[in-house]
Design a protein around this motif. Structure first.
Motif, PDB file in Angstrom:
ATOM      1  N   ASP A  70      45.880  57.142  52.533  1.00 37.13           N
ATOM      2  CA  ASP A  70      45.720  56.082  51.539  1.00 37.13           C
ATOM      3  C   ASP A  70      44.429  56.366  50.787  1.00 37.13           C
ATOM      4  OD1 ASP A  70      45.247  53.799  50.085  1.00 37.13           O
ATOM      5  OD2 ASP A  70      45.422  52.414  51.780  1.00 37.13           O
ATOM      6  N   SER A  72      42.857  54.851  48.631  1.00 36.76           N
ATOM      7  CA  SER A  72      41.959  53.727  48.391  1.00 36.76           C
ATOM      8  C   SER A  72      41.044  53.476  49.587  1.00 36.76           C
ATOM      9  CB  SER A  72      42.762  52.452  48.076  1.00 36.76           C
ATOM     10  OG  SER A  72      43.438  51.977  49.229  1.00 36.76           O
ATOM     11  N   ASP A 112      41.582  39.586  44.987  1.00 38.55           N
ATOM     12  CA  ASP A 112      42.261  40.588  45.815  1.00 38.55           C
ATOM     13  C   ASP A 112      43.124  41.519  44.957  1.00 38.55           C
ATOM     14  OD1 ASP A 112      41.138  39.751  48.170  1.00 38.55           O
ATOM     15  OD2 ASP A 112      42.847  38.490  48.754  1.00 38.55           O
ATOM     16  N   ASP A 113      43.807  40.973  43.950  1.00 41.32           N
ATOM     17  CA  ASP A 113      44.591  41.809  43.034  1.00 41.32           C
ATOM     18  C   ASP A 113      43.684  42.819  42.337  1.00 41.32           C
ATOM     19  OD1 ASP A 113      46.942  40.385  43.567  1.00 41.32           O
ATOM     20  OD2 ASP A 113      46.596  38.979  41.915  1.00 41.32           O
ATOM     21  N   LYS A 115      40.717  43.934  43.231  1.00 38.05           N
ATOM     22  CA  LYS A 115      40.187  44.926  44.162  1.00 38.05           C
ATOM     23  C   LYS A 115      41.232  45.986  44.495  1.00 38.05           C
ATOM     24  CE  LYS A 115      38.000  45.409  48.700  1.00 38.05           C
ATOM     25  NZ  LYS A 115      37.498  44.697  49.905  1.00 38.05           N
ATOM     26  N   ARG A 116      42.472  45.548  44.697  1.00 40.04           N
ATOM     27  CA  ARG A 116      43.538  46.486  45.071  1.00 40.04           C
ATOM     28  C   ARG A 116      43.750  47.536  43.989  1.00 40.04           C
ATOM     29  NH1 ARG A 116      49.270  45.690  44.271  1.00 40.04           N
ATOM     30  NH2 ARG A 116      50.489  47.138  45.553  1.00 40.04           N
ATOM     31  N   GLU A 119      40.413  49.765  43.566  1.00 38.33           N
ATOM     32  CA  GLU A 119      40.239  50.678  44.700  1.00 38.33           C
ATOM     33  C   GLU A 119      41.236  51.838  44.634  1.00 38.33           C
ATOM     34  OE1 GLU A 119      38.133  50.540  47.814  1.00 38.33           O
ATOM     35  OE2 GLU A 119      37.016  49.673  46.149  1.00 38.33           O
ATOM     36  N   THR A 120      42.480  51.531  44.275  1.00 35.83           N
ATOM     37  CA  THR A 120      43.512  52.569  44.269  1.00 35.83           C
ATOM     38  C   THR A 120      43.386  53.492  43.063  1.00 35.83           C
ATOM     39  OG1 THR A 120      45.031  51.090  45.435  1.00 35.83           O
ATOM     40  CG2 THR A 120      46.001  52.981  44.307  1.00 35.83           C
TER      41      THR A 120
END
Length: 257
Positions: A70, A72, A112-113, A115-116, A119-120
């Motif tokens: 992963d 991220s 959270d959206d 950050k996701r 990060e990715t």
């Protein structure tokens, strides 16, 4: 003096391509294999896809290694790079090709959206560069390529997190280019336009029909392909390249800046 092109300029080198189980990542990895480089393939969970790409890559007379990771997660990225270095000795060419493209209005994006996606799509490029640059610096040669997207430069509504991440990839490449150029390390960004790849219908509703219409106004009158992306990567990774810190819009002339 005649000018000749070496069809396998990367013999003895290793190229790592994230998100290389399908679409652009697969095409890019196979192009480097054809050019003589050993390849490190990456995906998050589709082992069968990675095994198939590895087998195809090895048919060109090189070695391939696949790693589930992963990107991220910085620990996963470090593990992936460590495995690759243990296997091949170094990573000479790094292509970051993983991203998320959700559609959400600005006020619907939760922390959270945000950050996701960041990060990715963006932090992953930092994690990967941070792991591969020391080895490139020691060898005084390296090529870093970020696969960005048109979103970061022409901007869409309902994609604020993706737009930010895609634009940030190029800023990161420029920072790397400035700091590591003295070591013969280049860093560049490719922003693909409308590519003939498998897309998520949820985030790209009715895209096939929409893009069929868009093609009619493109100067080159066709969608981009995996091969177009791969050839662009090969150009930027060429052994004696003098191109660094640049953004290439790979879009068939749809937009010209």
């Amino acid at each position: 003096m005649a000018y000749t092109i070496d069809p396998r300029p990367h013999v003895g080198r290793t190229a790592l391509v994230t998100g290389s189980g399908r679409n652009l990542g697969k095409g890019i990895a196979l192009a480097f294999a054809k050019a003589g480089a050993n390849v490190v393939l990456n995906g998050r969970n589709d082992v069968d896809a990675l095994k198939a790409v590895a087998a195809e890559a090895e048919s060109y007379g090189v070695k391939a290694h696949w790693v589930l990771a992963d990107v991220s997660n910085p620990d996963d990225v470090q593990r992936m790079v460590d495995e690759a270095v243990d296997r091949f000795g170094s990573i000479d060419i790094s292509v970051q090709n993983v991203g998320l493209r959700p559609r959400q209005s600005f006020l619907e994006i939760t922390p959270d959206d945000w950050k996701r996606v960041i990060e990715t799509s963006l932090s992953s490029a930092f994690y990967l560069a941070r792991c591969v640059l020391p080895g490139m610096r020691d060898k005084r040669w390296g090529r870093i390529i970020h696969m960005s997207g048109r979103d970061g430069f022409f901007t869409y509504a309902n994609r604020a997190h993706n737009v930010t991440a895609k634009a940030g990839l190029h800023a990161l490449a420029k920072a790397i280019a400035v700091e590591f150029g003295e070591y013969n390390i280049t860093a560049n960004t490719i922003a693909p336009g409308k590519m003939d790849t498998v897309r998520d219908e949820k985030n790209y509703p009715n895209y096939k029909a929409l893009w069929a219409e868009a093609v009619k106004t493109m100067p080159l009158r066709r969608l981009g392909t995996d091969e177009d992306a791969a050839q662009c990567c090969l150009f930027l990774a060429s052994p004696e390249s003098w191109v660094t810190g640049q953004l290439i819009h790979l879009n068939g002339g749809e937009s010209m800046y």
